[in-house]
Write a protein that holds these residues in place. Structure first.
Motif, PDB file in Angstrom:
ATOM      1  N   TYR A 271      23.731 -16.642  -0.495  1.00  0.00           N
ATOM      2  CA  TYR A 271      22.635 -16.574   0.476  1.00  0.00           C
ATOM      3  C   TYR A 271      22.110 -15.145   0.489  1.00  0.00           C
ATOM      4  O   TYR A 271      22.345 -14.380   1.414  1.00  0.00           O
ATOM      5  CB  TYR A 271      23.154 -16.980   1.859  1.00  0.00           C
ATOM      6  N   GLY A 272      21.399 -14.774  -0.585  1.00  0.00           N
ATOM      7  CA  GLY A 272      20.840 -13.431  -0.650  1.00  0.00           C
ATOM      8  C   GLY A 272      19.639 -13.288   0.266  1.00  0.00           C
ATOM      9  O   GLY A 272      18.866 -14.227   0.455  1.00  0.00           O
ATOM     10  N   VAL A 273      19.481 -12.104   0.847  1.00  0.00           N
ATOM     11  CA  VAL A 273      18.394 -11.845   1.785  1.00  0.00           C
ATOM     12  C   VAL A 273      17.624 -10.607   1.337  1.00  0.00           C
ATOM     13  O   VAL A 273      18.211  -9.580   1.003  1.00  0.00           O
ATOM     14  CB  VAL A 273      18.931 -11.621   3.217  1.00  0.00           C
ATOM     15  N   MET A 274      16.301 -10.745   1.303  1.00  0.00           N
ATOM     16  CA  MET A 274      15.420  -9.596   1.085  1.00  0.00           C
ATOM     17  C   MET A 274      14.580  -9.420   2.340  1.00  0.00           C
ATOM     18  O   MET A 274      13.979 -10.378   2.829  1.00  0.00           O
ATOM     19  CB  MET A 274      14.506  -9.834  -0.113  1.00  0.00           C
ATOM     20  N   PRO A 275      14.523  -8.227   2.913  1.00  0.00           N
ATOM     21  CA  PRO A 275      13.763  -8.042   4.161  1.00  0.00           C
ATOM     22  C   PRO A 275      12.268  -8.196   3.943  1.00  0.00           C
ATOM     23  O   PRO A 275      11.753  -8.029   2.834  1.00  0.00           O
ATOM     24  CB  PRO A 275      14.116  -6.610   4.579  1.00  0.00           C
ATOM     25  N   ALA A 276      11.568  -8.535   4.998  1.00  0.00           N
ATOM     26  CA  ALA A 276      10.104  -8.567   4.981  1.00  0.00           C
ATOM     27  C   ALA A 276       9.600  -7.148   5.215  1.00  0.00           C
ATOM     28  O   ALA A 276      10.033  -6.473   6.141  1.00  0.00           O
ATOM     29  CB  ALA A 276       9.582  -9.506   6.063  1.00  0.00           C
ATOM     30  N   TRP A 277       8.657  -6.713   4.382  1.00  0.00           N
ATOM     31  CA  TRP A 277       8.177  -5.338   4.473  1.00  0.00           C
ATOM     32  C   TRP A 277       6.828  -5.234   5.173  1.00  0.00           C
ATOM     33  O   TRP A 277       6.280  -4.135   5.288  1.00  0.00           O
ATOM     34  CB  TRP A 277       8.089  -4.735   3.065  1.00  0.00           C
ATOM     35  N   GLU A 278       6.285  -6.346   5.639  1.00  0.00           N
ATOM     36  CA  GLU A 278       4.966  -6.338   6.249  1.00  0.00           C
ATOM     37  C   GLU A 278       4.896  -5.398   7.446  1.00  0.00           C
ATOM     38  O   GLU A 278       3.901  -4.693   7.639  1.00  0.00           O
ATOM     39  CB  GLU A 278       4.576  -7.753   6.676  1.00  0.00           C
ATOM     40  N   ASP A 279       5.940  -5.381   8.260  1.00  0.00           N
ATOM     41  CA  ASP A 279       5.925  -4.550   9.463  1.00  0.00           C
ATOM     42  C   ASP A 279       6.447  -3.138   9.202  1.00  0.00           C
ATOM     43  O   ASP A 279       6.439  -2.301  10.106  1.00  0.00           O
ATOM     44  CB  ASP A 279       6.768  -5.207  10.559  1.00  0.00           C
ATOM     45  N   ARG A 280       6.907  -2.877   7.990  1.00  0.00           N
ATOM     46  CA  ARG A 280       7.467  -1.556   7.688  1.00  0.00           C
ATOM     47  C   ARG A 280       6.537  -0.725   6.805  1.00  0.00           C
ATOM     48  O   ARG A 280       6.557   0.506   6.862  1.00  0.00           O
ATOM     49  CB  ARG A 280       8.823  -1.708   6.988  1.00  0.00           C
ATOM     50  N   LEU A 281       5.766  -1.393   5.968  1.00  0.00           N
ATOM     51  CA  LEU A 281       4.865  -0.706   5.055  1.00  0.00           C
ATOM     52  C   LEU A 281       3.438  -1.187   5.312  1.00  0.00           C
ATOM     53  O   LEU A 281       3.220  -2.337   5.672  1.00  0.00           O
ATOM     54  CB  LEU A 281       5.239  -0.993   3.598  1.00  0.00           C
ATOM     55  N   GLY A 282       2.477  -0.336   5.090  1.00  0.00           N
ATOM     56  CA  GLY A 282       1.091  -0.730   5.244  1.00  0.00           C
ATOM     57  C   GLY A 282       0.650  -1.680   4.146  1.00  0.00           C
ATOM     58  O   GLY A 282       1.303  -1.793   3.094  1.00  0.00           O
ATOM     59  N   ASP A 283      -0.479  -2.354   4.377  1.00  0.00           N
ATOM     60  CA  ASP A 283      -0.967  -3.333   3.400  1.00  0.00           C
ATOM     61  C   ASP A 283      -1.187  -2.705   2.032  1.00  0.00           C
ATOM     62  O   ASP A 283      -0.810  -3.284   1.003  1.00  0.00           O
ATOM     63  CB  ASP A 283      -2.272  -3.956   3.894  1.00  0.00           C
ATOM     64  N   THR A 284      -1.814  -1.534   1.997  1.00  0.00           N
ATOM     65  CA  THR A 284      -2.115  -0.929   0.703  1.00  0.00           C
ATOM     66  C   THR A 284      -0.851  -0.403   0.024  1.00  0.00           C
ATOM     67  O   THR A 284      -0.769  -0.395  -1.205  1.00  0.00           O
ATOM     68  CB  THR A 284      -3.132   0.214   0.866  1.00  0.00           C
ATOM     69  N   THR A 285       0.140   0.012   0.797  1.00  0.00           N
ATOM     70  CA  THR A 285       1.413   0.428   0.191  1.00  0.00           C
ATOM     71  C   THR A 285       2.094  -0.781  -0.438  1.00  0.00           C
ATOM     72  O   THR A 285       2.675  -0.684  -1.530  1.00  0.00           O
ATOM     73  CB  THR A 285       2.335   1.064   1.243  1.00  0.00           C
ATOM     74  N   ILE A 286       2.027  -1.934   0.232  1.00  0.00           N
ATOM     75  CA  ILE A 286       2.577  -3.158  -0.344  1.00  0.00           C
ATOM     76  C   ILE A 286       1.821  -3.534  -1.610  1.00  0.00           C
ATOM     77  O   ILE A 286       2.421  -3.955  -2.609  1.00  0.00           O
ATOM     78  CB  ILE A 286       2.527  -4.305   0.687  1.00  0.00           C
ATOM     79  N   ASP A 287       0.488  -3.357  -1.600  1.00  0.00           N
ATOM     80  CA  ASP A 287      -0.295  -3.618  -2.805  1.00  0.00           C
ATOM     81  C   ASP A 287       0.160  -2.722  -3.953  1.00  0.00           C
ATOM     82  O   ASP A 287       0.342  -3.182  -5.092  1.00  0.00           O
ATOM     83  CB  ASP A 287      -1.780  -3.376  -2.534  1.00  0.00           C
ATOM     84  N   ALA A 288       0.336  -1.436  -3.667  1.00  0.00           N
ATOM     85  CA  ALA A 288       0.777  -0.495  -4.704  1.00  0.00           C
ATOM     86  C   ALA A 288       2.168  -0.853  -5.205  1.00  0.00           C
ATOM     87  O   ALA A 288       2.446  -0.798  -6.412  1.00  0.00           O
ATOM     88  CB  ALA A 288       0.759   0.932  -4.160  1.00  0.00           C
ATOM     89  N   LEU A 289       3.048  -1.233  -4.295  1.00  0.00           N
ATOM     90  CA  LEU A 289       4.414  -1.591  -4.667  1.00  0.00           C
ATOM     91  C   LEU A 289       4.421  -2.854  -5.513  1.00  0.00           C
ATOM     92  O   LEU A 289       5.140  -2.940  -6.523  1.00  0.00           O
ATOM     93  CB  LEU A 289       5.254  -1.775  -3.403  1.00  0.00           C
ATOM     94  N   ALA A 290       3.616  -3.864  -5.122  1.00  0.00           N
ATOM     95  CA  ALA A 290       3.546  -5.103  -5.891  1.00  0.00           C
ATOM     96  C   ALA A 290       2.996  -4.852  -7.287  1.00  0.00           C
ATOM     97  O   ALA A 290       3.505  -5.387  -8.286  1.00  0.00           O
ATOM     98  CB  ALA A 290       2.682  -6.124  -5.154  1.00  0.00           C
ATOM     99  N   ALA A 291       1.954  -4.020  -7.383  1.00  0.00           N
ATOM    100  CA  ALA A 291       1.386  -3.693  -8.687  1.00  0.00           C
ATOM    101  C   ALA A 291       2.391  -2.927  -9.537  1.00  0.00           C
ATOM    102  O   ALA A 291       2.509  -3.165 -10.750  1.00  0.00           O
ATOM    103  CB  ALA A 291       0.109  -2.878  -8.511  1.00  0.00           C
TER     104      ALA A 291
END
Length: 309
Positions: A271-291
């Motif tokens: 039962y592996g868990v990865m945290p949600a980063w929506e509330d920790r990182l901004g939208d554009t930081t998530i975009d950069a991280l995903a890219a």
């Protein structure tokens, strides 16, 4: 003491008085410290006193000008490393703002075809990855047992830019309302299968990736797999990304590919868990991280994404 000092012996070879201490016939000389050393020592004392006056340095009692954050004196320079770091972070954010603005809403093709934007994404994504993801996935995103390798083309939930961004944003089996969720039963721990049955289905799963095993065990395991596992991993064992069910035919194993490791995985139901980063990182930081993750080498074009794996 004075009589003892007056009666101290003078060394015949150096002309220096001895301290009166002697070991095994060796007498200790009372050689004064070099002046340069003494001057350096005194200068350090002076510098230390000046520093304590100028900078936050010593614990302070109430009424002595203590800093509310750390209960230390502020010093007459009123310097604060917390404030310095905050200013540096604000300056960094300001310098990155134009790049993040260009990134907003950009597709992965637009990112890859714009050298300046691509360079910005690699730098910003690498920083975000190092600060937030490398603890689990490794500094090179190579992964570990139980933590996926992000450099290959094996994806539980999809490897397109949008898929990766969704996974980062909402997490896996986390607390976010939109988290990606799937749960493999603990077939052994919860008594759904006997250890003998788990051994048979393990041999069958190994056979899916071309490994050999006892023919009778594989035959029994095939029936168990059909009734217990195929609903998630599909009849051919190639998995289903809509459920996060891995492909069992590719010899790429998140929790280890030895017979004992696979048997243990079936027994306990990881039962592996990865945290949600929506509330920790901004939208554009998530975009950069995903890219950044996409560009590590295993990203897939959205049009080529398989429906099941």
């Amino acid at each position: 003491m004075s009589d003892h000092k007056e009666n101290r012996e003078t060394d015949a070879h150096s002309g220096t008085e001895t301290t009166g201490h002697e070991w095994d016939g060796i007498k200790e000389l009372d050689t004064p410290l070099p002046r340069w050393w003494l001057y350096t020592f005194y200068a350090c004392i002076v510098i230390g006193i000046v520093y304590m006056v100028m900078m936050p340095a010593i614990p302070a009692l109430p009424g002595m000008g203590a800093d509310a954050d750390n209960d230390h004196t502020r010093g007459i320079s009123n310097n604060s490393e917390r404030a310095n770091v905050a200013m540096a972070m604000a300056d960094l954010e300001a310098s990155r703002a134009p790049g993040f603005e260009r990134l907003r809403g950009a597709s992965i093709d637009e990112i890859e075809n714009d050298p300046d934007l691509l360079g910005f994404v690699r730098a910003a994504g690498d920083a975000a990855f190092g600060n937030n993801c490398s603890t689990c996935h490794g500094s090179g995103a190579q992964g570990f047992v139980g933590y996926p390798n992000l450099n290959d083309d094996v994806w539980l939930w999809g490897g397109s830019y949008d898929d990766i961004r969704t996974t980062i944003r909402f997490g896996i089996r986390g607390e976010h309302a939109d988290t990606r969720f799937s749960q493999m039963p603990a077939f052994g721990r919860d008594g759904l299968l006997t250890r003998s049955q788990i051994g048979d289905v393990t041999d069958y799963i190994l056979s899916l990736s071309g490994q050999t095993g006892p023919v009778d065990s594989i035959a029994r395991g095939s029936d168990i797999f059909t009734s217990q596992c195929a609903s998630c991993h599909m009849a051919d064992g190639r998995g289903d990304r809509t459920q996060g069910a891995p492909d069992l035919t590719d010899q790429d194993w998140l929790y280890g590919g030895s017979r004992d490791q696979i048997l243990a995985t079936i027994y306990r139901g990881p039962y592996g868990v990865m945290p949600a980063w929506e509330d920790r990182l901004g939208d554009t930081t998530i975009d950069a991280l995903a890219a950044y993750v996409y560009l590590l080498g295993g990203g897939e074009a959205a049009a080529s994404r398989p429906t099941g794996q």
